[in-house]
Design an enzyme around this catalytic site. Structure first.
Site, PDB file in Angstrom:
ATOM      1  N   GLU A  57     -15.928 -24.031  50.588  1.00 30.30           N
ATOM      2  CA  GLU A  57     -14.858 -23.298  49.807  1.00 30.30           C
ATOM      3  C   GLU A  57     -13.751 -24.048  49.893  1.00 30.30           C
ATOM      4  OE1 GLU A  57     -16.178 -21.563  47.706  1.00 30.30           O
ATOM      5  OE2 GLU A  57     -17.258 -19.880  48.846  1.00 30.30           O
ATOM      6  N   ASP A 111     -14.199 -22.274  41.815  1.00 28.22           N
ATOM      7  CA  ASP A 111     -13.185 -22.566  42.761  1.00 28.22           C
ATOM      8  C   ASP A 111     -13.288 -23.917  43.384  1.00 28.22           C
ATOM      9  OD1 ASP A 111     -15.643 -22.764  44.601  1.00 28.22           O
ATOM     10  OD2 ASP A 111     -14.579 -20.836  45.808  1.00 28.22           O
ATOM     11  N   HIS A 151     -15.818 -25.697  44.736  1.00 26.94           N
ATOM     12  CA  HIS A 151     -16.753 -25.926  46.075  1.00 26.94           C
ATOM     13  C   HIS A 151     -18.067 -26.678  45.532  1.00 26.94           C
ATOM     14  CE1 HIS A 151     -19.068 -21.790  45.114  1.00 26.94           C
ATOM     15  NE2 HIS A 151     -19.857 -22.906  44.712  1.00 26.94           N
ATOM     16  N   ASP A 181     -27.704 -25.263  50.696  1.00 26.43           N
ATOM     17  CA  ASP A 181     -27.288 -24.054  51.327  1.00 26.43           C
ATOM     18  C   ASP A 181     -28.083 -22.952  51.113  1.00 26.43           C
ATOM     19  OD1 ASP A 181     -26.914 -23.723  48.488  1.00 26.43           O
ATOM     20  OD2 ASP A 181     -24.712 -23.886  48.652  1.00 26.43           O
TER      21      ASP A 181
HETATM   22  P1  PGA Z   1     -23.731 -22.458  39.007  1.00 26.23           P
HETATM   23  O1  PGA Z   1     -23.422 -22.437  40.516  1.00 26.23           O
HETATM   24  O2  PGA Z   1     -24.447 -23.260  38.476  1.00 26.23           O
HETATM   25  O3  PGA Z   1     -24.535 -21.056  38.956  1.00 26.23           O
HETATM   26  O4  PGA Z   1     -22.348 -22.172  38.026  1.00 26.23           O
HETATM   27  C1  PGA Z   1     -22.739 -23.541  40.831  1.00 26.23           C
HETATM   28  C2  PGA Z   1     -21.924 -23.583  42.308  1.00 26.23           C
HETATM   29  O5  PGA Z   1     -21.396 -22.643  42.560  1.00 26.23           O
HETATM   30  O6  PGA Z   1     -21.882 -24.667  42.879  1.00 26.23           O
END
Ligand code: PGA
Length: 262
Positions: A143, A136, A138, A67
């Site tokens: 999302e 959350d 994702h 992404d």
């Molecule tokens: P993070 O993010 O590794 O910074 O916890 C993971 C994500 O949002 O997929």
């Protein structure tokens, strides 16, 4: 799903690196799906070390990132382009033309997303996709409520995600509201998934993703229907799993049987 529980973040990162390196040794032209955020940083550090000290080459590897934020220039320090070059690509011998990261400045995002999907297909599909999980639930930036068949497209970021990612920006208001992300369906087509999670703040959502129902409310739960997933979790991230004793036992048995790492 193979669940490997490690002592801490450092060990999680080393274990993940070992898996990537093994796949790379088996297939030097590996198509590698990559993720950003805090979680894979240790993995990337370890890959850079192995590249430098053990001369592991990425010269034939193609990479596809999950992404990118909409509206950030590639040289913006908060962009995922910047993150990837800073933390991995600038330190290994991957060829620039083999690097794919969604273009958050694409004039026609819909067309662009279609193009991105085509590049993955042209590369023969992703062999190994590294994924993390948001609080959350994702996977990528899919999302809660995302279609479980979704393809690469623009998504509106959840408030929770915006808050969680604000640490990478000067102010909360600077966090983009939109991102281009591979879809859940796109991620599901990778031949293998390497799922990483670390820290107690991820433990509840990790348990939902691995042991809860498959639901669009926790898009990472789709991993349960993928035939080949290795989850590498540190103790803290694994702490809410109901079946953690079994996973530990199964892993011990698997290692005895295989006499080594996957
Ligand atoms: P993070 O993010 O590794 O910074 O916890 C993971 C994500 O949002 O997929």
């Amino acid at each position: 799903m193979r669940v490997i529980i490690t002592k801490d973040y450092e060990e999680m990162s080393k274990e993940a690196a070992r898996i990537v390196v093994n796949r790379l040794k088996e297939k030097p032209d590996l198509v590698l799906g990559l993720a950003t955020g805090s979680t894979p940083l240790g993995l990337y550090r370890e890959l850079v070390r192995i590249h430098k000290e053990e001369k592991l080459s990425f010269a034939e590897v193609r990479t596809f990132n999950l992404d990118e934020y909409i509206g950030l220039k590639p040289d913006d320090p908060a962009s995922y382009h910047y993150f990837m070059f800073e933390n991995l690509f600038n330190h290994i011998d991957v060829r620039k033309e083999n690097i794919y990261i969604p273009d958050g400045l694409a004039k026609d995002p819909e067309k662009y997303c279609q193009w991105y999907e085509e590049q993955i297909e042209k590369a023969g599909g992703i062999d190994l996709q590294v994924v993390g999980i948001g609080r959350d639930g994702h996977i990528g930036f899919n999302e809660p409520g995302s279609s479980l068949a979704s393809r690469t497209r623009v998504k509106t970021l959840d408030e929770q995600t915006i808050k969680d990612n604000a640490r990478f920006f000067p102010r909360l208001e600077d966090v983009p509201r939109f991102a281009i992300t591979m879809g859940v369906g796109t991620i599901l087509e990778a031949k293998e998934l390497l799922f990483l999670a670390s820290g107690t703040e991820k433990s509840d959502i990790v348990a939902k993703a691995i042991e809860g129902p498959v639901t669009s409310l926790v898009t990472a739960s789709i991993m349960q229907i993928h035939p080949k997933v290795i989850a590498v979790l540190d103790e803290e991230a694994a702490s809410s799993l109901q079946r953690k004793d079994y996973y530990r036992y199964a892993e011990e048995q698997a290692r005895r049987f295989e006499g080594g790492f996957v």
